[in-house]
Design a protein around this motif. Structure first.
Motif, PDB file in Angstrom:
ATOM      1  N   ARG A   1       0.832  -1.201   0.000  1.00 60.80           N
ATOM      2  CA  ARG A   1       0.000   0.000   0.000  1.00 60.80           C
ATOM      3  C   ARG A   1       0.875   1.263   0.000  1.00 60.80           C
ATOM      4  O   ARG A   1       0.548   2.255  -0.663  1.00 60.80           O
ATOM      5  CB  ARG A   1      -0.959  -0.033   1.188  1.00 60.80           C
ATOM      6  CG  ARG A   1      -1.791  -1.308   1.153  1.00 60.80           C
ATOM      7  CD  ARG A   1      -2.895  -1.411   2.150  1.00 60.80           C
ATOM      8  NE  ARG A   1      -3.398  -2.787   2.132  1.00 60.80           N
ATOM      9  CZ  ARG A   1      -4.156  -3.301   1.155  1.00 60.80           C
ATOM     10  NH1 ARG A   1      -4.512  -2.558   0.130  1.00 60.80           N
ATOM     11  NH2 ARG A   1      -4.544  -4.569   1.188  1.00 60.80           N
TER      12      ARG A   1
ATOM     13  N   THR B   1      -6.496  -0.527  -1.560  1.00 60.20           N
ATOM     14  CA  THR B   1      -7.162  -0.299  -0.277  1.00 60.20           C
ATOM     15  C   THR B   1      -8.606   0.157  -0.458  1.00 60.20           C
ATOM     16  O   THR B   1      -9.527  -0.387   0.184  1.00 60.20           O
ATOM     17  CB  THR B   1      -6.398   0.749   0.546  1.00 60.20           C
ATOM     18  OG1 THR B   1      -5.032   0.349   0.668  1.00 60.20           O
ATOM     19  CG2 THR B   1      -7.012   0.894   1.930  1.00 60.20           C
TER      20      THR B   1
ATOM     21  N   ALA C   1      -5.342   4.099   7.103  1.00 54.46           N
ATOM     22  CA  ALA C   1      -5.824   3.403   5.906  1.00 54.46           C
ATOM     23  C   ALA C   1      -7.334   3.491   5.768  1.00 54.46           C
ATOM     24  O   ALA C   1      -7.866   3.457   4.648  1.00 54.46           O
ATOM     25  CB  ALA C   1      -5.381   1.942   5.939  1.00 54.46           C
TER      26      ALA C   1
END
Length: 296
Positions: free
Chosen positions: A114, A138, A220
């Motif tokens: 990520r 994500t 996130a």
């Protein structure tokens, strides 16, 4: 600098970049490759891969992400900006520049994937190849969440709970949480030895590490999604290799190649016969794929 106990032929060093100290292992000459680990591992996850890349003629850098391992833990609370993937990517850009690398390949597993995705979006001039291991983007994963995914990837929803609920719960028995987490993801017997588990546990016992990990996941689920939505129409231009574990949740839940073709112009990849921890479970297959894909 000292010799690594886990990555043969590598030396360990600390570099102060982007305002904090990043711990890393490095070795080799030739085209540079940046290896980014995931949770709950450290750079030691690359022990079966990194020496082979050096032998094949690459210059390899394997850091601990900020907050993980022996890298610095940064103070962070809502809105979790210090652990946004944008800030974590800046660390890696600054680290590679400090080591003399202006353009490089990036291989990211799990959380590292990520960070690598964001690095390729924010700093396209510095990335010549991108490899993501056992992840879908994500934003895609959160938008497509269903009960099956939420059950099997429960930590995505546990670690994002408000401070300091998950920190206190993990802190009661970090070894139990770490061992159960790894055991649930690794599908290859013997892939992670007790010696390696002990090394992961060494830093996982630090409450500052646990807080940093929670902040990584909180970012996130908040600010990273804002950044991803703002860039939803952008496509990564450099070649992207996506590999995933055939026995893992990501491969069973998503059309992994299609999720990345929604984000990049040149995508290839396949499933490997393993679970989530590809660098530890399928190092030979991963090495073969990397040597065929990375620039010479």
């Amino acid at each position: 600098m000292t010799a690594s106990r886990f990555l043969d032929g590598f030396t360990l060093r600390d570099e102060t970049v982007n305002g904090l100290r990043i711990h890393c292992a490095s070795a080799g000459d030739g085209p540079p490759v940046l290896l980014l680990h995931g949770h709950p591992q450290t750079h030691v996850v690359w022990r079966k891969i990194a020496p082979g890349l050096v032998k094949a003629g690459y210059s390899v850098v394997a850091p601990d992400l900020r907050g993980y391992g022996d890298s610095e833990k940064v103070e962070s609370h809502a809105p979790h900006l210090p652990y946004s993937k944008r800030e974590m990517a800046k660390d890696q850009v600054a680290l590679m520049r400090a080591l003399g690398h202006e353009r490089f390949a990036v291989v990211g597993h799990d959380r590292g994937g990520r960070v690598a995705h964001r690095l390729a979006l924010d700093h396209p001039e510095m990335v010549d190849r991108l490899v993501v291991l056992d992840i879908a983007p994500t934003l895609t994963m959160y938008e497509r969440t269903d009960q099956a995914f939420a059950t099997r990837y429960f930590w995505w929803f546990f670690l994002i709970q408000p401070e300091d609920l998950p920190e206190r719960m993990i802190g009661r028995d970090p070894e139990y949480f770490l061992r159960r987490h790894i055991a649930g993801q690794v599908k290859t017997e013997g892939a992670v030895s007790d010696r390696i588990l002990s090394e992961y546990l060494r830093t996982y016992r630090d409450p500052a590490t646990v807080h940093a990990i929670c902040e990584d996941y909180r970012a996130a689920a908040t600010i990273d999604l804002d950044h991803d939505r703002a860039d939803c129409d952008r496509r990564i231009a450099v070649p992207l290799l996506a590999l995933w574990g055939a026995k893992g949740v990501v491969g069973e839940t998503y059309d992994v190649l299609q999720t990345w073709r929604d984000k990049a112009l040149d995508v290839r990849g396949r499933a490997l016969d393993c679970g989530h921890a590809i660098p530890e479970e399928a190092p030979e297959d991963l090495m073969s794929e990397l040597l065929a894909f990375l620039p010479r």
